[in-house]
Design an enzyme around this catalytic site. Structure first.
Site, short mmCIF file in Angstrom:
data_model
loop_
_atom_site.label_atom_id
_atom_site.label_comp_id
_atom_site.label_asym_id
_atom_site.label_seq_id
_atom_site.Cartn_x
_atom_site.Cartn_y
_atom_site.Cartn_z
N GLN A 90 0.83 -1.22 0.00
CA GLN A 90 0.00 0.00 0.00
C GLN A 90 0.86 1.27 0.00
O GLN A 90 0.46 2.31 0.53
CB GLN A 90 -0.95 -0.01 1.20
CG GLN A 90 -2.20 -0.86 0.98
CD GLN A 90 -3.05 -0.36 -0.17
OE1 GLN A 90 -3.04 0.82 -0.53
NE2 GLN A 90 -3.80 -1.28 -0.78
N SER A 91 2.04 1.20 -0.60
CA SER A 91 2.96 2.32 -0.57
C SER A 91 2.49 3.54 -1.37
O SER A 91 2.15 3.42 -2.55
CB SER A 91 4.32 1.85 -1.11
OG SER A 91 5.11 2.95 -1.50
#
Ligand SMILES: *Cc1c(COP(=O)(O)O)cnc(C)c1O
Length: 355
Positions: A90-91
């Site tokens: 989920q960067s």
């Protein structure tokens, strides 16, 4: 000394060369500075301003856009046609990298920590829509030695296909360039404070890797500003991160030839909001997210900015800031991760259960 290089007016993909580091114009700068009167009222009087770095434009924005303007300038200068990077699934950094690559007509390969079956939501959905090629690595540990191995494999494979890959992985001393990329934000803030005739007591910044904090602490000191820079840790304990931020700030200072030295006491770090760990929502962060949304329509996230706002709220409630002047909160973005949490994880965190 006052410089005015914080504003980029050239259209992408022209390379903008400034007194500082070379950049490609990708974002919408300067980002707004807004007052938060209803939040102030809810907090019982402390003046609060929000630096809307979440509105920096590129692929839903956030603080990583300034870093990518620098990294992409280096990639273009190196003649790259493909950008490779790695982080958690989920960067925000990976999503913005995919956005920068799309906008510059470059190919993008992301090595994400996770497993292929992950739901396509939040940043992961955006990575796909932005056209990034996604590979997974089944680990939670960013320092897992399998990560550089698999990255090397990707680089080799791309080269064998005749591509010119560029590894945009901001680790080690490459972090100095990352920290230097945030210096124009300090210049921009000072220009905005001056225009509004305010002299903030403190600037609240979320500290992940601490590069944003390093660049801002350096920039404010270099420009002779006394505003206290307060980092709220989202990831690493203060005892570990503090010397790293000092080091990155001083490396950035040397890189830019500023002649300003940063010492440990030039900023502070508070790691009491991390909770059970990086990326885990806390009851305090959920309260901060709801309060910001319901007073200012300001949408924060559970990984970074929610914890930072929780830190600011805790300091105000403890009576730390009374008459010293306004507080400035850096909204560093991260909104897409909110959609990867869903209401049940936030409800669990609010109830004090691990989420
Ligand atoms: C990456 C990130 C941060 C942390 O920035 P660092 O420079 O790594 O400390 C803060 N907020 C958001 C939303 C981020 O994506």
């Amino acid at each position: 000394m006052r410089v005015t290089s914080g504003v980029i007016v050239a259209p992408a993909p022209e390379i903008v060369s400034t007194r500082h580091v070379e950049r490609v114009a990708l974002g919408a700068f300067p980002t707004p500075l807004e007052r938060a009167p209803r939040l102030e009222e809810a907090l019982g009087g402390a003046d609060v301003w929000i630096k809307r770095e979440d509105l920096s434009g590129l692929a839903l924005g956030g603080n990583k856009v300034r870093q990518l303007e620098t990294l992409m300038a280096q990639a273009l200068a190196a003649g790259a046609d493909t950008i490779v990077t790695t982080a958690a699934a989920q960067s925000n950094f990976c999503r913005t990298t995919a956005g920068a690559a799309a906008k510059l007509g470059l190919h993008c390969v992301l090595l994400l920590r996770g497993v292929p079956g992950l739901p396509l939501d939040g940043n992961l959905l955006l990575d796909r829509l932005l056209g990034a090629e996604i590979e997974f690595i089944d680990t939670k540990d960013p320092y897992d030695p399998a990560v550089p191995q698999q990255l090397q494999g990707i680089m080799d494979r791309l080269r064998a296909k005749g591509r010119r890959p560029y590894l945009a992985h901001v680790v080690g001393t490459a972090g100095a360039v990352g920290a230097a990329a945030y210096l124009p934000m300090a210049e921009e803030l000072i220009a905005q404070w001056t225009a509004r005739a305010i002299s903030p007591a403190a600037l609240y910044v979320t500290a992940g890797s601490g590069l944003t904090l390093a660049g801002l602490a350096l920039g404010l000191k270099w420009l002779g500003w006394r505003t206290r820079v307060v980092g709220i840790c989202a990831q690493m304990p203060a005892s570990f991160l503090h010397p790293l931020v000092v080091q990155r700030a001083n490396e950035a200072s040397a890189l830019l030839g500023l002649g300003t030295a940063i010492a440990a006491e030039d900023f502070e770090l508070d790691d009491r909001q991390i909770g059970p760990g990086y990326g885990m929502a806390t009851a305090e962060a959920v309260e901060a997210i709801e309060l910001s949304a319901q007073t200012e329509s300001l949408i924060l996230d559970p990984v970074y900015t929610g914890k930072c706002m929780a830190g600011l709220i805790a300091h105000v409630r403890a009576g730390r800031w009374r008459s010293e002047g306004p507080l400035v909160f850096l909204h560093s973005g991260g909104t897409p991760t909110l959609f990867a949490y869903g209401s049940d994880r936030l409800d669990q965190a609010r109830a004090g259960r691990q989420a």
